[in-house]
Design a protein around this motif. Structure first.
Motif, PDB file in Angstrom:
ATOM      1  N   VAL A 152     -11.276 -13.905  -5.552  1.00 45.95           N
ATOM      2  CA  VAL A 152     -10.352 -13.602  -4.456  1.00 45.95           C
ATOM      3  C   VAL A 152      -9.072 -12.970  -5.011  1.00 45.95           C
ATOM      4  O   VAL A 152      -8.504 -13.468  -5.986  1.00 45.95           O
ATOM      5  CB  VAL A 152     -10.007 -14.888  -3.671  1.00 45.95           C
ATOM      6  CG1 VAL A 152      -8.957 -14.615  -2.608  1.00 45.95           C
ATOM      7  CG2 VAL A 152     -11.256 -15.463  -3.022  1.00 45.95           C
ATOM      8  N   LEU A 153      -8.630 -11.884  -4.364  1.00 48.40           N
ATOM      9  CA  LEU A 153      -7.346 -11.270  -4.748  1.00 48.40           C
ATOM     10  C   LEU A 153      -6.212 -12.227  -4.349  1.00 48.40           C
ATOM     11  O   LEU A 153      -6.019 -12.523  -3.165  1.00 48.40           O
ATOM     12  CB  LEU A 153      -7.173  -9.922  -4.041  1.00 48.40           C
ATOM     13  CG  LEU A 153      -5.846  -9.194  -4.327  1.00 48.40           C
ATOM     14  CD1 LEU A 153      -5.733  -8.788  -5.790  1.00 48.40           C
ATOM     15  CD2 LEU A 153      -5.697  -7.967  -3.427  1.00 48.40           C
ATOM     16  N   ILE A 154      -5.483 -12.707  -5.346  1.00 50.90           N
ATOM     17  CA  ILE A 154      -4.416 -13.694  -5.080  1.00 50.90           C
ATOM     18  C   ILE A 154      -3.152 -12.986  -4.582  1.00 50.90           C
ATOM     19  O   ILE A 154      -2.527 -13.416  -3.617  1.00 50.90           O
ATOM     20  CB  ILE A 154      -4.088 -14.491  -6.374  1.00 50.90           C
ATOM     21  CG1 ILE A 154      -5.352 -15.165  -6.928  1.00 50.90           C
ATOM     22  CG2 ILE A 154      -2.973 -15.500  -6.129  1.00 50.90           C
ATOM     23  CD1 ILE A 154      -5.961 -16.235  -6.064  1.00 50.90           C
ATOM     24  N   ALA A 155      -2.772 -11.911  -5.266  1.00 51.41           N
ATOM     25  CA  ALA A 155      -1.559 -11.183  -4.881  1.00 51.41           C
ATOM     26  C   ALA A 155      -1.808  -9.692  -5.124  1.00 51.41           C
ATOM     27  O   ALA A 155      -2.567  -9.339  -6.033  1.00 51.41           O
ATOM     28  CB  ALA A 155      -0.379 -11.659  -5.718  1.00 51.41           C
ATOM     29  N   PRO A 156      -1.196  -8.815  -4.324  1.00 52.12           N
ATOM     30  CA  PRO A 156      -0.233  -9.114  -3.259  1.00 52.12           C
ATOM     31  C   PRO A 156      -0.895  -9.729  -2.024  1.00 52.12           C
ATOM     32  O   PRO A 156      -2.087  -9.556  -1.803  1.00 52.12           O
ATOM     33  CB  PRO A 156       0.361  -7.743  -2.942  1.00 52.12           C
ATOM     34  CG  PRO A 156      -0.669  -6.751  -3.371  1.00 52.12           C
ATOM     35  CD  PRO A 156      -1.426  -7.356  -4.486  1.00 52.12           C
ATOM     36  N   GLU A 157      -0.081 -10.456  -1.263  1.00 59.02           N
ATOM     37  CA  GLU A 157      -0.558 -11.103  -0.037  1.00 59.02           C
ATOM     38  C   GLU A 157      -0.072 -10.307   1.178  1.00 59.02           C
ATOM     39  O   GLU A 157       1.050  -9.797   1.170  1.00 59.02           O
ATOM     40  CB  GLU A 157       0.044 -12.507   0.079  1.00 59.02           C
ATOM     41  CG  GLU A 157      -0.336 -13.437  -1.037  1.00 59.02           C
ATOM     42  CD  GLU A 157       0.392 -14.769  -0.908  1.00 59.02           C
ATOM     43  OE1 GLU A 157       1.643 -14.772  -0.831  1.00 59.02           O
ATOM     44  OE2 GLU A 157      -0.279 -15.804  -0.867  1.00 59.02           O
ATOM     45  N   VAL A 158      -0.921 -10.240   2.197  1.00 61.09           N
ATOM     46  CA  VAL A 158      -0.462  -9.665   3.479  1.00 61.09           C
ATOM     47  C   VAL A 158      -0.836 -10.616   4.606  1.00 61.09           C
ATOM     48  O   VAL A 158      -2.026 -10.833   4.882  1.00 61.09           O
ATOM     49  CB  VAL A 158      -1.084  -8.275   3.749  1.00 61.09           C
ATOM     50  CG1 VAL A 158      -0.667  -7.782   5.136  1.00 61.09           C
ATOM     51  CG2 VAL A 158      -0.657  -7.259   2.702  1.00 61.09           C
ATOM     52  N   PHE A 159       0.191 -11.218   5.206  1.00 61.07           N
ATOM     53  CA  PHE A 159       0.045 -11.983   6.452  1.00 61.07           C
ATOM     54  C   PHE A 159       1.060 -11.325   7.392  1.00 61.07           C
ATOM     55  O   PHE A 159       2.226 -11.728   7.434  1.00 61.07           O
ATOM     56  CB  PHE A 159       0.388 -13.468   6.243  1.00 61.07           C
ATOM     57  CG  PHE A 159      -0.291 -14.104   5.057  1.00 61.07           C
ATOM     58  CD1 PHE A 159      -1.668 -14.289   5.041  1.00 61.07           C
ATOM     59  CD2 PHE A 159       0.451 -14.515   3.947  1.00 61.07           C
ATOM     60  CE1 PHE A 159      -2.298 -14.871   3.943  1.00 61.07           C
ATOM     61  CE2 PHE A 159      -0.166 -15.100   2.857  1.00 61.07           C
ATOM     62  CZ  PHE A 159      -1.537 -15.283   2.836  1.00 61.07           C
ATOM     63  N   LEU A 160       0.619 -10.293   8.066  1.00 60.43           N
ATOM     64  CA  LEU A 160       1.551  -9.410   8.783  1.00 60.43           C
ATOM     65  C   LEU A 160       1.982 -10.008  10.124  1.00 60.43           C
ATOM     66  O   LEU A 160       1.182 -10.090  11.062  1.00 60.43           O
ATOM     67  CB  LEU A 160       0.908  -8.044   8.984  1.00 60.43           C
ATOM     68  CG  LEU A 160       1.819  -6.948   9.524  1.00 60.43           C
ATOM     69  CD1 LEU A 160       2.906  -6.592   8.511  1.00 60.43           C
ATOM     70  CD2 LEU A 160       0.990  -5.708   9.879  1.00 60.43           C
ATOM     71  N   SER A 161       3.249 -10.409  10.197  1.00 64.65           N
ATOM     72  CA  SER A 161       3.773 -10.983  11.443  1.00 64.65           C
ATOM     73  C   SER A 161       4.322  -9.871  12.344  1.00 64.65           C
ATOM     74  O   SER A 161       4.579  -8.755  11.880  1.00 64.65           O
ATOM     75  CB  SER A 161       4.869 -12.000  11.131  1.00 64.65           C
ATOM     76  OG  SER A 161       5.921 -11.367  10.433  1.00 64.65           O
ATOM     77  N   ARG A 162       4.493 -10.201  13.639  1.00 64.38           N
ATOM     78  CA  ARG A 162       5.033  -9.243  14.619  1.00 64.38           C
ATOM     79  C   ARG A 162       4.310  -7.902  14.532  1.00 64.38           C
ATOM     80  O   ARG A 162       4.927  -6.834  14.645  1.00 64.38           O
ATOM     81  CB  ARG A 162       6.530  -9.021  14.388  1.00 64.38           C
ATOM     82  CG  ARG A 162       7.326 -10.294  14.313  1.00 64.38           C
ATOM     83  CD  ARG A 162       7.968 -10.647  15.625  1.00 64.38           C
ATOM     84  NE  ARG A 162       8.656 -11.932  15.563  1.00 64.38           N
ATOM     85  CZ  ARG A 162       8.303 -13.007  16.243  1.00 64.38           C
ATOM     86  NH1 ARG A 162       7.257 -12.994  17.059  1.00 64.38           N
ATOM     87  NH2 ARG A 162       8.982 -14.125  16.147  1.00 64.38           N
ATOM     88  N   ALA A 163       3.026  -7.967  14.279  1.00 60.52           N
ATOM     89  CA  ALA A 163       2.270  -6.738  14.001  1.00 60.52           C
ATOM     90  C   ALA A 163       2.235  -5.800  15.205  1.00 60.52           C
ATOM     91  O   ALA A 163       2.287  -4.583  15.032  1.00 60.52           O
ATOM     92  CB  ALA A 163       0.851  -7.090  13.577  1.00 60.52           C
ATOM     93  N   ASN A 164       2.169  -6.362  16.403  1.00 60.54           N
ATOM     94  CA  ASN A 164       2.063  -5.494  17.587  1.00 60.54           C
ATOM     95  C   ASN A 164       3.279  -4.586  17.735  1.00 60.54           C
ATOM     96  O   ASN A 164       3.181  -3.460  18.191  1.00 60.54           O
ATOM     97  CB  ASN A 164       1.817  -6.317  18.856  1.00 60.54           C
ATOM     98  CG  ASN A 164       2.879  -7.369  19.068  1.00 60.54           C
ATOM     99  OD1 ASN A 164       3.479  -7.834  18.093  1.00 60.54           O
ATOM    100  ND2 ASN A 164       3.132  -7.744  20.299  1.00 60.54           N
ATOM    101  N   ALA A 165       4.428  -5.095  17.294  1.00 62.16           N
ATOM    102  CA  ALA A 165       5.662  -4.315  17.422  1.00 62.16           C
ATOM    103  C   ALA A 165       5.658  -3.112  16.476  1.00 62.16           C
ATOM    104  O   ALA A 165       6.414  -2.154  16.673  1.00 62.16           O
ATOM    105  CB  ALA A 165       6.867  -5.198  17.121  1.00 62.16           C
ATOM    106  N   ALA A 166       4.829  -3.172  15.450  1.00 66.66           N
ATOM    107  CA  ALA A 166       4.803  -2.089  14.455  1.00 66.66           C
ATOM    108  C   ALA A 166       3.770  -1.017  14.795  1.00 66.66           C
ATOM    109  O   ALA A 166       3.691   0.004  14.110  1.00 66.66           O
ATOM    110  CB  ALA A 166       4.503  -2.680  13.080  1.00 66.66           C
TER     111      ALA A 166
END
Ligand SMILES: Cc1cc2nc3c(=O)[nH]c(=O)nc-3n(C[C@H](O)[C@H](O)[C@H](O)COP(=O)(O)O)c2cc1C
Length: 178
Positions: free
Chosen positions: A136-150
């Motif tokens: 599993v790729l440990i980093a970088p991590e992406v947990f994208l918040s407020r994604a709809n706004a982007a």
């Protein structure tokens, strides 16, 4: 040629995760081939089917097997990974002794309109795959918040978000090519 299998964890027609996945896929350098693994038609896994030929199971097992690396881009459902994602993890982990995830490189990205970016889903996906011997790729991590706004018109419109995803994509494709 680096072969990447893309799993989109949302079955929604207007999926924000599909848009995020599309953005990451669009950053792929030359020499990378990306193929989506469809998960919407997969019957719920039971080990009773191990002795049977289930064509959609065979299709996804073969696709994952043929890939060097898997990218999962997924929402979070009720503070957990979506059932459809768990289903393909289970399907490709069996029959016993034929675990396709063993040694496979996998990166998990999550996106949500909420404040936490689907982090529980992302961490669960990693935890489950780690138990299957996945790299599993440990980093970088992406947990994208407020994604709809982007997002706008099925594209990542916000420049900061696009830059963040591009950084992830560059690291991901470099790792996949190793
Ligand atoms: C059954 C269900 C449960 C959800 N639970 C969560 C949750 O736990 N955390 C979260 O951030 N968003 C949650 N959401 C909202 C999703 O993030 C939102 O629907 C998002 O658009 C899903 O991604 P998608 O558009 O790629 O399907 C939930 C949505 C559904 C339909």
């Amino acid at each position: 040629m680096t072969k990447i299998a893309l799993v989109i964890g949302s079955l929604s027609r207007q999926s924000i995760n599909r848009t995020v996945a599309g953005h990451i896929a669009a950053q792929a350098p030359a020499g990378v081939e990306i193929e989506e693994v469809q998960i919407s038609d997969l019957p719920l896994y039971t080990q009773d089917l191990d002795a049977e030929n289930v064509p959609p199971y065979e299709r996804v097992r073969a696709q994952l097997k043929a890939a060097d690396t898997v990218l999962i881009v997924s929402p979070e459902h009720n503070r957990a990974m979506p059932a459809a994602v768990k289903n393909i993890i289970d399907i490709a982990s069996r029959p016993y002794g034929q675990n396709v995830w063993q040694g496979k490189k996998v990166a998990a990205v999550t996106a949500s309109p909420g404040s936490y970016g689907g982090i529980n889903s992302g961490l669960q996906i990693r935890q489950s795959l780690q138990s299957l011997g996945t790299n599993v790729l440990i980093a970088p991590e992406v947990f994208l918040s407020r994604a709809n706004a982007a997002l706008e018109n099925g594209k990542v419109a916000d420049e900061r978000t696009a830059g963040f995803l591009n950084k992830f994509a560059a690291a991901f494709y470099a790792w996949a090519a190793q």
